[in-house]
Design a protein around this motif. Sequence first.
Motif, PDB file in Angstrom:
ATOM      1  N   TRP A  15       7.577   4.431 -12.477  1.00 17.97           N
ATOM      2  CA  TRP A  15       7.951   3.151 -12.640  1.00 17.97           C
ATOM      3  C   TRP A  15       7.710   2.299 -12.480  1.00 17.97           C
ATOM      4  N   THR A  16       8.549   0.789 -12.699  1.00 15.80           N
ATOM      5  CA  THR A  16       7.765  -0.450 -13.483  1.00 15.80           C
ATOM      6  C   THR A  16       8.905  -1.497 -12.111  1.00 15.80           C
ATOM      7  N   ARG A  17       9.439  -0.865 -12.115  1.00 12.75           N
ATOM      8  CA  ARG A  17      10.563  -1.462 -10.992  1.00 12.75           C
ATOM      9  C   ARG A  17      11.233  -0.216  -9.770  1.00 12.75           C
ATOM     10  N   GLY A  18      11.266  -0.997  -8.803  1.00 12.47           N
ATOM     11  CA  GLY A  18      11.646  -0.600  -7.411  1.00 12.47           C
ATOM     12  C   GLY A  18      12.541  -0.732  -6.705  1.00 12.47           C
ATOM     13  N   VAL A  19      14.017  -0.251  -5.805  1.00  9.10           N
ATOM     14  CA  VAL A  19      14.003  -1.574  -5.081  1.00  9.10           C
ATOM     15  C   VAL A  19      14.779  -1.228  -4.154  1.00  9.10           C
TER      16      VAL A  19
ATOM     17  N   LEU B 159      -1.335   1.868 -18.977  1.00 11.91           N
ATOM     18  CA  LEU B 159      -0.690   3.389 -20.015  1.00 11.91           C
ATOM     19  C   LEU B 159      -1.763   4.059 -20.210  1.00 11.91           C
ATOM     20  N   GLU B 160      -2.972   3.551 -19.372  1.00 10.04           N
ATOM     21  CA  GLU B 160      -4.487   4.682 -19.200  1.00 10.04           C
ATOM     22  C   GLU B 160      -3.901   5.886 -17.499  1.00 10.04           C
ATOM     23  N   LEU B 161      -3.583   4.951 -16.508  1.00 11.01           N
ATOM     24  CA  LEU B 161      -3.562   5.588 -15.548  1.00 11.01           C
ATOM     25  C   LEU B 161      -2.336   6.592 -15.810  1.00 11.01           C
ATOM     26  N   PHE B 162      -0.925   6.099 -15.976  1.00  9.20           N
ATOM     27  CA  PHE B 162      -0.118   6.556 -16.590  1.00  9.20           C
ATOM     28  C   PHE B 162       0.193   6.635 -18.107  1.00  9.20           C
ATOM     29  N   PRO B 163      -0.423   7.424 -18.741  1.00  5.67           N
ATOM     30  CA  PRO B 163       0.390   7.965 -19.952  1.00  5.67           C
ATOM     31  C   PRO B 163       1.743   8.262 -20.042  1.00  5.67           C
ATOM     32  N   ARG B 164       2.281   8.066 -21.799  1.00  6.21           N
ATOM     33  CA  ARG B 164       3.604   8.050 -21.262  1.00  6.21           C
ATOM     34  C   ARG B 164       3.422   8.923 -23.065  1.00  6.21           C
ATOM     35  N   ASP B 165       4.557   9.599 -23.327  1.00  3.98           N
ATOM     36  CA  ASP B 165       4.282  10.191 -25.205  1.00  3.98           C
ATOM     37  C   ASP B 165       5.090   8.655 -25.266  1.00  3.98           C
TER      38      ASP B 165
ATOM     39  N   GLU C   2       0.507  -1.183  -0.058  1.00  2.00           N
ATOM     40  CA  GLU C   2       0.117   0.151   0.146  1.00  2.00           C
ATOM     41  C   GLU C   2       1.264   1.147   0.200  1.00  2.00           C
ATOM     42  N   PRO C   3       1.944   1.472   0.786  1.00  2.00           N
ATOM     43  CA  PRO C   3       2.773   2.502   0.791  1.00  2.00           C
ATOM     44  C   PRO C   3       4.106   2.776  -0.910  1.00  2.00           C
ATOM     45  N   ALA C   4       3.821   1.676  -1.091  1.00  2.00           N
ATOM     46  CA  ALA C   4       4.545   1.405  -2.366  1.00  2.00           C
ATOM     47  C   ALA C   4       3.581   2.269  -3.364  1.00  2.00           C
ATOM     48  N   VAL C   5       2.392   1.582  -3.640  1.00  6.49           N
ATOM     49  CA  VAL C   5       1.517   2.526  -4.692  1.00  6.49           C
ATOM     50  C   VAL C   5       1.142   3.553  -4.927  1.00  6.49           C
TER      51      VAL C   5
ATOM     52  N   VAL D 258       3.741   5.891  -3.598  1.00  7.85           N
ATOM     53  CA  VAL D 258       4.746   6.210  -3.995  1.00  7.85           C
ATOM     54  C   VAL D 258       4.778   6.013  -4.924  1.00  7.85           C
ATOM     55  N   ARG D 259       4.681   5.196  -6.048  1.00  9.22           N
ATOM     56  CA  ARG D 259       4.317   5.365  -7.564  1.00  9.22           C
ATOM     57  C   ARG D 259       3.647   6.447  -8.038  1.00  9.22           C
ATOM     58  N   ILE D 260       2.583   6.442  -7.310  1.00  7.59           N
ATOM     59  CA  ILE D 260       1.913   7.445  -7.385  1.00  7.59           C
ATOM     60  C   ILE D 260       2.007   8.741  -7.979  1.00  7.59           C
ATOM     61  N   ALA D 261       3.068   9.153  -7.073  1.00 13.26           N
ATOM     62  CA  ALA D 261       3.075  10.135  -6.571  1.00 13.26           C
ATOM     63  C   ALA D 261       4.546  10.677  -7.012  1.00 13.26           C
TER      64      ALA D 261
END
Length: 91
Positions: free
Chosen positions: A34-38, A73-79, A17-20, A22-25
């Motif tokens: 980001w698609t990978r967090g270490v 891509l709908e949630l986080f659009p990319r050029d 839940e906190p990682a999600v 952070v990802r949104i922010a």
Amino acid sequence: MRRGGWEDNIVPREVVEPAVKVRIAMARPGGGAWTRGVFTMNKQDYQLISDFDYDHEPVLNPPYTAEDVAQELELFPRDPKATPDWMKQSQ
């Protein structure tokens, strides 16, 4: 590690839940999320070290689907220039 042993593909809700959040922010307009967090911790001073990759193809069990990529891509659009090949191929 849970109950004294490692379990594959199990991440506690207290971590997810906190990682999600952070990802949104950290999502970038036109650059996606980001698609990978270490995350690692230095045992000398317990300093948390993080590394985020916006282009890494995830290895998931079960594997991601074309629908997963479409939703991402709908949630986080990319050029187009910020869309990695593995995402383009899944469309």
